[in-house]
Design an enzyme around this catalytic site. Structure first.
Site, mmCIF file in Angstrom:
data_model
loop_
_atom_site.group_PDB
_atom_site.id
_atom_site.type_symbol
_atom_site.label_atom_id
_atom_site.label_comp_id
_atom_site.label_asym_id
_atom_site.label_seq_id
_atom_site.Cartn_x
_atom_site.Cartn_y
_atom_site.Cartn_z
ATOM 1 N N LYS A 197 0.859 -1.180 0.000
ATOM 2 C CA LYS A 197 0.000 0.000 0.000
ATOM 3 C C LYS A 197 0.897 1.233 0.000
ATOM 4 O O LYS A 197 1.684 1.438 0.926
ATOM 5 C CB LYS A 197 -0.914 0.006 1.220
ATOM 6 C CG LYS A 197 -1.788 1.252 1.276
ATOM 7 C CD LYS A 197 -2.825 1.173 2.363
ATOM 8 C CE LYS A 197 -3.651 2.451 2.388
ATOM 9 N NZ LYS A 197 -4.683 2.426 3.423
ATOM 10 N N LYS A 250 -2.115 -1.535 -3.843
ATOM 11 C CA LYS A 250 -2.973 -0.362 -3.802
ATOM 12 C C LYS A 250 -2.146 0.900 -3.904
ATOM 13 O O LYS A 250 -1.173 1.005 -3.151
ATOM 14 C CB LYS A 250 -3.749 -0.368 -2.476
ATOM 15 C CG LYS A 250 -4.639 0.818 -2.264
ATOM 16 C CD LYS A 250 -5.312 0.698 -0.931
ATOM 17 C CE LYS A 250 -6.154 1.924 -0.689
ATOM 18 N NZ LYS A 250 -6.695 1.949 0.633
HETATM 19 C C1 PBG Z 1 -7.136 3.847 5.232
HETATM 20 C C2 PBG Z 1 -7.640 3.553 3.874
HETATM 21 C C3 PBG Z 1 -7.509 4.426 2.789
HETATM 22 C C4 PBG Z 1 -8.130 3.828 1.703
HETATM 23 C C5 PBG Z 1 -8.633 2.594 2.138
HETATM 24 N N1 PBG Z 1 -8.306 2.438 3.498
HETATM 25 C C6 PBG Z 1 -6.939 5.788 2.704
HETATM 26 C C7 PBG Z 1 -5.681 6.106 3.354
HETATM 27 O O1 PBG Z 1 -4.798 5.264 3.517
HETATM 28 O O2 PBG Z 1 -5.552 7.263 3.723
HETATM 29 C C8 PBG Z 1 -8.224 4.467 0.344
HETATM 30 C C9 PBG Z 1 -9.169 3.903 -0.612
HETATM 31 C C10 PBG Z 1 -9.445 4.774 -1.778
HETATM 32 O O3 PBG Z 1 -8.817 5.828 -2.009
HETATM 33 O O4 PBG Z 1 -10.351 4.395 -2.538
HETATM 34 N N2 PBG Z 1 -6.923 2.840 6.104
#
Ligand code: PBG
Length: 325
Positions: A197, A250
């Site tokens: 991520k 991601k």
């Molecule tokens: C946070 C989380 C995020 C997303 C999913 N879980 C955002 C972040 O890390 O700030 C983003 C998903 C998206 O942008 O569609 N735990």
């Protein structure tokens, strides 16, 4: 005629041949629809930066899930959008078994046991600091956060979650959560780890949806540097060994190489999260008639599949399923 023994165009000469040689396709069964939950009753509010994506209250989300099941979409990833009064430094609400999130999950499973429910494990929707971990003196604490994540995962599993999705990027969380689940006899609950991520600017609209942007700093001490790919192998290796059932990358579109890298190196299903900013860009350009939104959507999903993801989390899931009807 010039002598050309190889003429690749022959395999493109008509639609039937093209379909015969087609290497990849996207199926509704491959898709997970992320959904946003909100407090109250009879509430449905559109997220301004994500046209056609809504925050639903617990009653209305049932109708939405029913509509999705009817068009062949079976898997949903839920995110809670909470008002500030439920947020504190320790994300206490995240493991309140009577809270909004577990209550709604229980209800969904009661009415639609066939719906596959994936949950999110991270502190940010419940944290007054807007971070995925516990904050002390401006630092994000790793090991102290794990205890909270495990409590959160247990409450979700008790509520009926089928797949737990740790999205926090703390070290050791997959193993810690796996052990907590197994000790409580939830050996059948899966973990889809957000393995690679990245600290990405593509999450903007999601943070609007949950009002969960960090109150200070950024997430770079836990989310990965977009410049790195070998580090994704390290993260995936840890999650694999700690017991993950799926490895996720991601965002998806700027990280197709990472999807391929993990698919080439691990014999677990690879998932990719086609995130909020990727959705918003397509919708914004399509609204101006600068692109054909539906065709671009299908091409994006196909590219993620081709790169090696067998599972795609995407806000396009419902409209894609509808387009196949
Ligand atoms: C946070 C989380 C995020 C997303 C999913 N879980 C955002 C972040 O890390 O700030 C983003 C998903 C998206 O942008 O569609 N735990």
């Amino acid at each position: 005629m010039i002598n050309l023994p190889q003429r690749p165009r022959r395999n493109r000469k008509n639609q039937v041949v093209r379909e015969l040689v087609c290497e990849n396709s996207v199926n509704v069964n491959d898709l997970i629809l992320p959904m946003f939950l909100t407090e109250g009753k009879n509430k449905k509010s559109e997220i301004s930066s994500m046209p056609n994506i809504y925050r639903f209250s617990g009653d209305l989300i049932l109708n939405e899930i029913e509509a999705c099941l009817k068009i062949g979409l079976h898997t949903f990833c839920l995110f809670p959008s909470l008002s500030d009064k439920y947020k504190d430094k320790k994300a206490t609400e995240s493991y309140n078994s009577k809270g909004l999130y577990p209550t709604v999950i229980k209800n969904i499973k009661k009415y639609f046991p066939e719906a596959l429910i994936m949950t999110d494990v991270a502190m940010d929707p419940y944290s007054s600091d807007g971070h995925d971990g516990l904050v002390k003196n401006g630092q994000i604490l790793n090991d102290e956060t794990l205890t909270i994540l495990a409590k959160m995962a247990l409450v979700q599993a008790e509520a009926g979650a089928d797949i737990i999705g740790p999205s926090d990027m703390m070290d050791g969380r997959v193993g810690f959560i796996r052990e907590a689940l197994d000790e409580a006899d939830f050996t059948n609950v899966s973990i889809m780890s957000y393995s690679a991520k990245y600290a990405s600017a593509f999450y903007g609209p999601f943070r609007d949806a949950l009002d969960s942007a960090p109150k200070f700093g950024d997430k770079k001490t836990y989310q990965m540097d977009p410049a790195n790919s070998r580090e994704a192998l390290l993260e995936a290796d840890l999650d694999f060994n700690e017991g993950a059932d799926f490895l996720m990358v991601k965002p998806a579109l700027s990280y197709l190489d990472i999807i391929k890298l993990l698919n080439d190196n691990f014999n677990l299903p690879i998932a990719a999260y086609n995130v909020s900013g990727e959705y918003a860009m397509v919708k914004a350009a399509a609204a101006k008639n600068w692109i054909d939104g539906n065709k671009v959507r299908d091409e994006i999903l196909l590219s993620i599949k081709r790169a090696g993801a067998s599972v795609i989390l995407t806000y396009f899931a419902k409209e894609f399923a509808l387009s196949k009807k």
